[in-house]
Motif scaffolding. Structure first.
Motif, PDB file in Angstrom:
ATOM      1  N   ALA A 104       0.832  -1.202   0.000  1.00 37.40           N
ATOM      2  CA  ALA A 104       0.000   0.000   0.000  1.00 37.40           C
ATOM      3  C   ALA A 104       0.862   1.246   0.000  1.00 37.40           C
ATOM      4  CB  ALA A 104      -0.922  -0.005   1.217  1.00 37.40           C
ATOM      5  N   GLY A 105       2.039   1.162   0.613  1.00 36.02           N
ATOM      6  CA  GLY A 105       2.935   2.313   0.644  1.00 36.02           C
ATOM      7  C   GLY A 105       3.283   2.813  -0.734  1.00 36.02           C
ATOM      8  N   LYS A 106       3.461   1.884  -1.688  1.00 38.02           N
ATOM      9  CA  LYS A 106       3.764   2.277  -3.060  1.00 38.02           C
ATOM     10  C   LYS A 106       2.496   2.637  -3.831  1.00 38.02           C
ATOM     11  CE  LYS A 106       8.174   1.543  -2.576  1.00 38.02           C
ATOM     12  NZ  LYS A 106       8.181   1.113  -1.155  1.00 38.02           N
ATOM     13  N   THR A 111       4.560   5.739   1.828  1.00 34.30           N
ATOM     14  CA  THR A 111       5.686   4.835   2.074  1.00 34.30           C
ATOM     15  C   THR A 111       5.996   4.669   3.559  1.00 34.30           C
ATOM     16  OG1 THR A 111       7.198   6.698   1.691  1.00 34.30           O
ATOM     17  CG2 THR A 111       6.743   5.257  -0.163  1.00 34.30           C
ATOM     18  N   GLY A 112       5.626   5.648   4.392  1.00 32.80           N
ATOM     19  CA  GLY A 112       5.886   5.519   5.814  1.00 32.80           C
ATOM     20  C   GLY A 112       4.964   4.549   6.531  1.00 32.80           C
ATOM     21  N   TYR A 190       9.153   5.704  -8.765  1.00 28.22           N
ATOM     22  CA  TYR A 190       9.271   7.156  -8.588  1.00 28.22           C
ATOM     23  C   TYR A 190      10.631   7.661  -9.060  1.00 28.22           C
ATOM     24  CZ  TYR A 190       5.789   6.180  -4.831  1.00 28.22           C
ATOM     25  OH  TYR A 190       4.720   5.760  -4.079  1.00 28.22           O
ATOM     26  N   PHE A 191      11.397   6.822  -9.754  1.00 24.51           N
ATOM     27  CA  PHE A 191      12.815   7.113  -9.951  1.00 24.51           C
ATOM     28  C   PHE A 191      13.217   7.068 -11.420  1.00 24.51           C
ATOM     29  CE2 PHE A 191      12.260   4.635  -5.979  1.00 24.51           C
ATOM     30  CZ  PHE A 191      12.480   5.657  -5.078  1.00 24.51           C
ATOM     31  N   LEU A 192      14.206   7.872 -11.753  1.00 27.55           N
ATOM     32  CA  LEU A 192      14.853   7.769 -13.057  1.00 27.55           C
ATOM     33  C   LEU A 192      16.358   7.720 -12.843  1.00 27.55           C
ATOM     34  CD1 LEU A 192      16.267  10.697 -13.874  1.00 27.55           C
ATOM     35  CD2 LEU A 192      13.919  11.314 -14.409  1.00 27.55           C
ATOM     36  N   ARG A 237      20.653   7.618  -9.426  1.00 25.76           N
ATOM     37  CA  ARG A 237      19.190   7.590  -9.409  1.00 25.76           C
ATOM     38  C   ARG A 237      18.660   8.849  -8.744  1.00 25.76           C
ATOM     39  NH1 ARG A 237      15.732   3.548  -5.670  1.00 25.76           N
ATOM     40  NH2 ARG A 237      16.096   5.303  -4.256  1.00 25.76           N
ATOM     41  N   LEU A 238      17.596   9.402  -9.321  1.00 24.61           N
ATOM     42  CA  LEU A 238      16.909  10.573  -8.786  1.00 24.61           C
ATOM     43  C   LEU A 238      15.437  10.253  -8.579  1.00 24.61           C
ATOM     44  CD1 LEU A 238      18.441  13.279 -11.131  1.00 24.61           C
ATOM     45  CD2 LEU A 238      18.820  13.140  -8.675  1.00 24.61           C
ATOM     46  N   CYS A 239      14.811  10.908  -7.611  1.00 26.68           N
ATOM     47  CA  CYS A 239      13.387  10.730  -7.334  1.00 26.68           C
ATOM     48  C   CYS A 239      12.613  11.919  -7.911  1.00 26.68           C
ATOM     49  CB  CYS A 239      13.148  10.620  -5.831  1.00 26.68           C
ATOM     50  SG  CYS A 239      11.393  10.478  -5.391  1.00 26.68           S
ATOM     51  N   PHE A 240      11.599  11.629  -8.747  1.00 27.81           N
ATOM     52  CA  PHE A 240      10.800  12.706  -9.344  1.00 27.81           C
ATOM     53  C   PHE A 240       9.438  12.862  -8.672  1.00 27.81           C
ATOM     54  CE2 PHE A 240      10.214   8.888 -11.979  1.00 27.81           C
ATOM     55  CZ  PHE A 240       8.843   8.725 -11.916  1.00 27.81           C
ATOM     56  N   ALA A 241       9.176  12.112  -7.612  1.00 30.74           N
ATOM     57  CA  ALA A 241       7.891  12.227  -6.902  1.00 30.74           C
ATOM     58  C   ALA A 241       7.939  13.443  -5.974  1.00 30.74           C
ATOM     59  CB  ALA A 241       7.603  10.952  -6.122  1.00 30.74           C
ATOM     60  N   LYS A 242       8.000  14.618  -6.572  1.00 29.26           N
ATOM     61  CA  LYS A 242       8.185  15.871  -5.843  1.00 29.26           C
ATOM     62  C   LYS A 242       7.276  16.959  -6.424  1.00 29.26           C
ATOM     63  CE  LYS A 242      11.741  14.049  -3.621  1.00 29.26           C
ATOM     64  NZ  LYS A 242      11.711  13.776  -2.168  1.00 29.26           N
TER      65      LYS A 242
END
Length: 262
Positions: A104-106, A111-112, A190-192, A237-242
Motif C-alpha cells: 500500500a505504501g507504493k 511509504t511511511g 518514482y525514480f529515473l 538515481r533521482l526521485c521525481f515524486a516531488k
C-alpha cells in the motif's frame, strides 16, 4: 536477511541501458543448492517494466527447476506511460509457485505506513505467515483498515495519481536533458537514472553523488549501491515524486553538479 537465514544470494546482473533479463545468465546462477528466485517487477532502481517475453523466461526457468519465486510487485500500479502490468503468477505453471508481494505504501504513495501483503497459494501463504510472525508481530489496525478501504474504493484515485507522476517525470527528464544529461526513461517507480558516462562525466557514481550533495546541494543515489557483483558505476538515481518547485530546484542543482566535472 538471506545470509542470516544461512543461505547465499547469487545475483543475476541486468545490463544498462536496456536492463533485459537474459536466460543464459539465469542458468549460470543456478547451483545444486538453489531453492528460490527473488524477482522484482516493475524494477527498482532501473524503472523497467519487464516485457512479456522476459516474464516467460523467468516462468520457464522456475518451472524447469521447480523453484519458488518471490515476486516483488509493489510498483504494479505506478505505470507512467499507459503500460499494462502482468503479474508473474498469471503465467502457466506459476500460480502455485509464486509469492507475490504488494505494498500500500507504493500504490497509495504512503511509504511511511509500511503496510504490505503476500498473495500465494494456501500452502505457501501458511509458510509465509509462520515466518512473518517473527518479523513483524502486528501492524497498526487503523492503517490496515485504511488500506482495505483504498484497495476496495481506490480505483478512481489511481489514474489521476499516474498522471501526476507522469507529468513530474516529464518535467524532470526535460530539465535534465536541457542541462546536458542523458536520462534512462523509466516505465514505473518514482525514480529515473542518469547515465553519467553518456553525459560526458568521467567519474564514478559515488564520486559524483558525494560532490553533488556536498557542493551542489542535490542528493542522488549511486546505482552501484544496489549490487555487489560487478555493479554499474556510471549511473545515479533521482526521485521525481516531488512538487514542481522541488523538481526545478533539483534540476538547477544537477546543472551545478555537472559544472563541477566540466
Amino acid at each position: 536477511m538471506i545470509r542470516r537465514a544461512g543461505a547465499t544470494p547469487r545475483e543475476v546482473a541486468l545490463t544498462p541501458p536496456e536492463w533485459r533479463i537474459d536466460a543464459d545468465a539465469l542458468e549460470t546462477a543456478v547451483t545444486d543448492r538453489t531453492k528460490a528466485v527473488i524477482f522484482n517487477n516493475p524494477h527498482n532502481p532501473t524503472g523497467r517494466l519487464f516485457a512479456g517475453d522476459e516474464l516467460q523466461i523467468v516462468a520457464d526457468f522456475a518451472n524447469r527447476h521447480d523453484f519458488t519465486v518471490i515476486s516483488d510487485e509493489v510498483w504494479e500500479h505506478i505505470l507512467l506511460h499507459g503500460d499494462r502490468f502482468t503479474p508473474l503468477a498469471m503465467l502457466p505453471g506459476m500460480a502455485d509457485r509464486t509469492l507475490k508481494a504488494g505494498s500500500a505504501g507504493k500504490i497509495f504513495s504512503l511509504t511511511g505506513w509500511k503496510v504490505g501483503w503476500i498473495v500465494a497459494s494456501p500452502a505457501k501463504a501458511a509458510i509465509t505467515a509462520r515466518a512473518h510472525q517473527f518479523l513483524t508481530f502486528s501492524t497498526a489496525p487503523s492503517l490496515q483498515s485504511a488500506v482495505a478501504y483504498g484497495l476496495t474504493e481506490g480505483d478512481a484515485w489511481i489514474e489521476p495519481m499516474r498522471g501526476r507522476f507522469s507529468r513530474a517525470l516529464n518535467r524532470m527528464s526535460e530539465g535534465l536533458r536541457q542541462a546536458g544529461y542523458v536520462v534512462l526513461e523509466p516505465a514505473s517507480t518514482y525514480f529515473l537514472c542518469v547515465d553519467l558516462e553518456a553525459s560526458g562525466i568521467e567519474v564514478d557514481d559515488e564520486t559524483f553523488a558525494n560532490a553533488a550533495v556536498e557542493r551542489a546541494g542535490v542528493a542522488t543515489i549511486p546505482v552501484s549501491a544496489f549490487a555487489e557483483d560487478n555493479p554499474s558505476r556510471h549511473l545515479v538515481r533521482l526521485c521525481f515524486a516531488k512538487r514542481d518547485e522541488t523538481i526545478d530546484a533539483g534540476v538547477q542543482a544537477m546543472a551545478r553538479a555537472r559544472e563541477l566535472f566540466a
